[in-house]
Design a protein around this motif. Structure first.
Motif, PDB file in Angstrom:
ATOM      1  N   GLY A 170       3.564   3.197  51.853  1.00 24.87           N
ATOM      2  CA  GLY A 170       4.266   1.944  51.675  1.00 24.87           C
ATOM      3  C   GLY A 170       4.616   1.627  50.235  1.00 24.87           C
ATOM      4  N   SER A 171       5.476   0.616  50.076  1.00 26.77           N
ATOM      5  CA  SER A 171       5.984   0.267  48.756  1.00 26.77           C
ATOM      6  C   SER A 171       4.889  -0.244  47.837  1.00 26.77           C
ATOM      7  CB  SER A 171       7.079  -0.787  48.903  1.00 26.77           C
ATOM      8  OG  SER A 171       6.576  -1.954  49.537  1.00 26.77           O
ATOM      9  N   VAL A 172       3.890  -0.953  48.379  1.00 23.63           N
ATOM     10  CA  VAL A 172       2.815  -1.470  47.534  1.00 23.63           C
ATOM     11  C   VAL A 172       1.975  -0.319  46.992  1.00 23.63           C
ATOM     12  CG1 VAL A 172       0.749  -2.912  47.462  1.00 23.63           C
ATOM     13  CG2 VAL A 172       2.755  -3.684  48.725  1.00 23.63           C
ATOM     14  N   SER A 173       1.585   0.617  47.860  1.00 19.77           N
ATOM     15  CA  SER A 173       0.798   1.767  47.411  1.00 19.77           C
ATOM     16  C   SER A 173       1.534   2.532  46.321  1.00 19.77           C
ATOM     17  CB  SER A 173       0.497   2.698  48.587  1.00 19.77           C
ATOM     18  OG  SER A 173      -0.281   2.049  49.558  1.00 19.77           O
ATOM     19  N   GLN A 174       2.810   2.803  46.545  1.00 26.30           N
ATOM     20  CA  GLN A 174       3.574   3.549  45.544  1.00 26.30           C
ATOM     21  C   GLN A 174       3.724   2.751  44.254  1.00 26.30           C
ATOM     22  OE1 GLN A 174       6.793   6.183  46.593  1.00 26.30           O
ATOM     23  NE2 GLN A 174       6.745   5.431  48.694  1.00 26.30           N
ATOM     24  N   GLY A 175       3.943   1.443  44.412  1.00 24.30           N
ATOM     25  CA  GLY A 175       4.136   0.609  43.236  1.00 24.30           C
ATOM     26  C   GLY A 175       2.902   0.551  42.358  1.00 24.30           C
ATOM     27  N   VAL A 176       1.740   0.336  42.950  1.00 26.04           N
ATOM     28  CA  VAL A 176       0.523   0.225  42.122  1.00 26.04           C
ATOM     29  C   VAL A 176       0.110   1.577  41.557  1.00 26.04           C
ATOM     30  CG1 VAL A 176      -0.292  -1.867  43.261  1.00 26.04           C
ATOM     31  CG2 VAL A 176      -1.041   0.363  44.122  1.00 26.04           C
ATOM     32  N   MET A 177       0.382   2.670  42.266  1.00 26.23           N
ATOM     33  CA  MET A 177       0.084   3.989  41.698  1.00 26.23           C
ATOM     34  C   MET A 177       0.875   4.225  40.425  1.00 26.23           C
ATOM     35  SD  MET A 177      -0.579   6.815  44.678  1.00 26.23           S
ATOM     36  CE  MET A 177       1.055   6.755  45.358  1.00 26.23           C
ATOM     37  N   ARG A 178       2.096   3.685  40.359  1.00 28.63           N
ATOM     38  CA  ARG A 178       2.923   3.864  39.166  1.00 28.63           C
ATOM     39  C   ARG A 178       2.533   2.919  38.038  1.00 28.63           C
ATOM     40  NH1 ARG A 178       7.300   3.980  42.976  1.00 28.63           N
ATOM     41  NH2 ARG A 178       7.850   1.850  42.418  1.00 28.63           N
ATOM     42  N   THR A 214      -3.435   2.383  53.273  1.00 28.85           N
ATOM     43  CA  THR A 214      -2.124   2.923  53.630  1.00 28.85           C
ATOM     44  C   THR A 214      -2.182   3.443  55.045  1.00 28.85           C
ATOM     45  OG1 THR A 214      -0.355   4.463  53.011  1.00 28.85           O
ATOM     46  CG2 THR A 214      -2.621   5.248  52.758  1.00 28.85           C
ATOM     47  N   ARG A 215      -1.046   3.416  55.724  1.00 29.75           N
ATOM     48  CA  ARG A 215      -1.015   3.905  57.101  1.00 29.75           C
ATOM     49  C   ARG A 215      -0.882   5.411  57.186  1.00 29.75           C
ATOM     50  NH1 ARG A 215       1.985  -0.424  56.854  1.00 29.75           N
ATOM     51  NH2 ARG A 215       4.001   0.627  56.930  1.00 29.75           N
ATOM     52  N   GLY A 216      -0.495   6.060  56.075  1.00 27.24           N
ATOM     53  CA  GLY A 216      -0.376   7.521  56.104  1.00 27.24           C
ATOM     54  C   GLY A 216       0.811   7.980  56.919  1.00 27.24           C
ATOM     55  N   ARG A 217       0.616   9.015  57.752  1.00 26.27           N
ATOM     56  CA  ARG A 217       1.726   9.591  58.524  1.00 26.27           C
ATOM     57  C   ARG A 217       2.143   8.662  59.664  1.00 26.27           C
ATOM     58  NH1 ARG A 217       3.121  14.799  57.701  1.00 26.27           N
ATOM     59  NH2 ARG A 217       1.717  16.117  56.512  1.00 26.27           N
ATOM     60  N   HIS A 218       3.456   8.632  59.929  1.00 22.92           N
ATOM     61  CA  HIS A 218       3.893   7.885  61.096  1.00 22.92           C
ATOM     62  C   HIS A 218       3.907   8.806  62.308  1.00 22.92           C
ATOM     63  CE1 HIS A 218       7.800   9.788  61.010  1.00 22.92           C
ATOM     64  NE2 HIS A 218       8.126   9.251  59.856  1.00 22.92           N
ATOM     65  N   GLY A 219       4.296   8.268  63.451  1.00 20.95           N
ATOM     66  CA  GLY A 219       4.150   8.978  64.713  1.00 20.95           C
ATOM     67  C   GLY A 219       4.924  10.270  64.805  1.00 20.95           C
ATOM     68  N   MET A 220       6.005  10.420  64.051  1.00 22.39           N
ATOM     69  CA  MET A 220       6.814  11.637  64.130  1.00 22.39           C
ATOM     70  C   MET A 220       6.363  12.685  63.120  1.00 22.39           C
ATOM     71  SD  MET A 220       8.749  11.028  66.596  1.00 22.39           S
ATOM     72  CE  MET A 220       9.940  12.356  66.463  1.00 22.39           C
ATOM     73  N   GLY A 221       5.262  12.416  62.426  1.00 25.79           N
ATOM     74  CA  GLY A 221       4.720  13.417  61.519  1.00 25.79           C
ATOM     75  C   GLY A 221       5.251  13.348  60.102  1.00 25.79           C
TER      76      GLY A 221
END
Length: 302
Positions: A267-275, A255-262
C-alpha cells in the motif's frame, strides 16, 4: 562464525557492500544481540549458472561477507553465520524468510519526487516475505535509540500482527508505544461529501477514538507493562507517521502483501514511510489466520 544455511529464528541481514547495508547490518546485530537470537549475514551473488540448483552456495568467503563479519566482530557473544547463495537478492532473501524471525535490509530512500518508485528488492520483500521486514535507511541518533516505538493503527483485522510486533518491541526496549490512527474528517463515511458540522466532527472523533481503543485492547492486555501513548491524527497517514518517526526508535506498519491473483500489493502508506521515515521501518504482514472481510471499512491503507 561460520558458513551455513539460515538458522531457524535468525535475524537475517541482507548485505551488498553499500553503506546502507552496513547500517542495516549494525541494526540487525544489535537486535540479535539484545534478544539472544542468531544473526545470519546473507550476500546474494546473482544468478546461478544454467543447470545449477537454486540454493547453490559459495563456501569460500568473499570480500563483502568478510567485511560484514568485521562490522559485527565487537558483539563477542553473538552467534553469527553467513551464506553467499548464487541467486538474485529477492529470491535468496525470500527463501531465507521461511526460516528467519526477521529480515533486515538497507535502502537509500528518497524524497516525494525522486522516490516515486522504491527499489524493487525492498518493495517485493516487504510485500511477500514470510517474516517481518525491517528497512534501515541510516544509523539512529542517540535520541532515537531511547525513543518510542510508533505503530500505525487502523480497524482492519489483518493489522493485529503489526500491533503484536510493535507491543513486543516496545516491551523489549522498555520504551513507550505511540499508537497512531490517521483519519480525514472530510472523508468520514457519514458525511457523504457534505461539510461536517462541529457536532458531526466531534462524533467522528469519538468514533475514531473507539476504533483505536478497540484495536489496542487485546495486545495491551497481553503487554500490561507497556505504556501506550495514543495519537489521533487528522492528516494523511504517510505524513503523520513520518513526522512521528523523527524521535522514534522504530516505526511499525502492517501490509496486506500479495493480492488474490498473486500480484504485489504494497500500500501507499507502507511505501511512503519506507522512503521518508526518519527511523527504521518494520513491515509486518498478517498472520495466516487473519482475514479481511469484504466491505470492511478502512481508515488507512498500508
Amino acid at each position: 562464525m561460520m558458513f551455513t544455511d539460515v538458522p531457524r529464528n535468525a535475524i537475517v541481514a541482507g548485505v551488498d557492500g553499500s553503506p546502507e547495508s552496513w547500517h542495516a547490518l549494525r541494526w540487525a546485530a544489535d537486535r540479535a544481540d539484545a534478544t539472544a537470537q542468531p544473526l545470519h549475514i546473507l550476500h546474494a551473488k546473482g544468478i546461478a549458472p544454467i543447470g545449477w540448483g537454486r540454493t547453490v552456495q559459495d563456501a569460500s568467503i568473499d570480500n563483502v561477507c568478510e567485511q560484514a563479519l568485521g562490522v559485527v566482530a565487537h558483539h563477542a557473544s553473538l552467534r553469527v553465520s553467513w551464506s553467499q547463495p548464487r541467486q538474485p537478492a529477492v529470491s535468496a532473501l525470500l527463501e531465507a524468510s521461511t526460516r528467519a524471525a526477521q529480515l533486515v535490509i538497507g535502502t537509500r530512500g528518497a524524497g516525494a519526487v525522486r522516490g516515486a518508485v522504491l527499489g524493487s528488492v525492498t518493495t517485493e520483500l516487504a510485500a511477500t516475505a514470510d517474516c517481518p521486514v525491517t528497512v534501515v535507511r541510516a544509523a539512529l541518533t542517540d535520541r532515537q535509540r531511547v525513543g518510542p516505538v510508533v505503530v500505525g493503527v487502523d480497524d482492519r483485522p489483518d493489522g493485529a500482527a503489526a500491533l503484536q510486533f510493535a507491543f513486543a518491541e516496545a516491551e523489549r526496549r522498555h520504551v513507550t508505544l505511540r499508537a497512531t490512527l490517521c483519519w480525514r474528517p472530510d472523508k468520514w463515511r457519514f458525511t457523504q461529501g457534505v461539510p461536517m458540522t462541529v457536532m458531526n466532527t466531534l462524533a467522528a472523533r469519538r468514533h475514531q477514538l473507539d476504533v483505536l481503543r478497540r484495536a489496542l485492547a487485546a495486545p495491551a492486555a497481553q503487554h500490561p507493562h507497556v505504556y501506550v501513548e495514543t495519537v489521533l491524527a487528522t492528516a494523511p497517514a504517510t505524513a503523520a507517521l513520518t513526522e512521528s518517526s523523527a524521535d522514534a526508535s522504530l516505526l511499525v506498519v502492517g501490509t496486506r502483501g500479495r493480492h488474490g491473483m498473486g500480484g504485489l500489493l504494497l500500500g501507499s502508506v507502507s511505501q511512503g514511510v519506507m522512503r521518508r521515515a526518519h527511523c527504521p521501518v518494520a513491515i509486518v504482514r498478517p498472520l495466516p489466520a487473519e482475514a479481511l472481510p469484504a466491505g470492511r471499512n478502512r481508515q488507512m491503507t498500508v
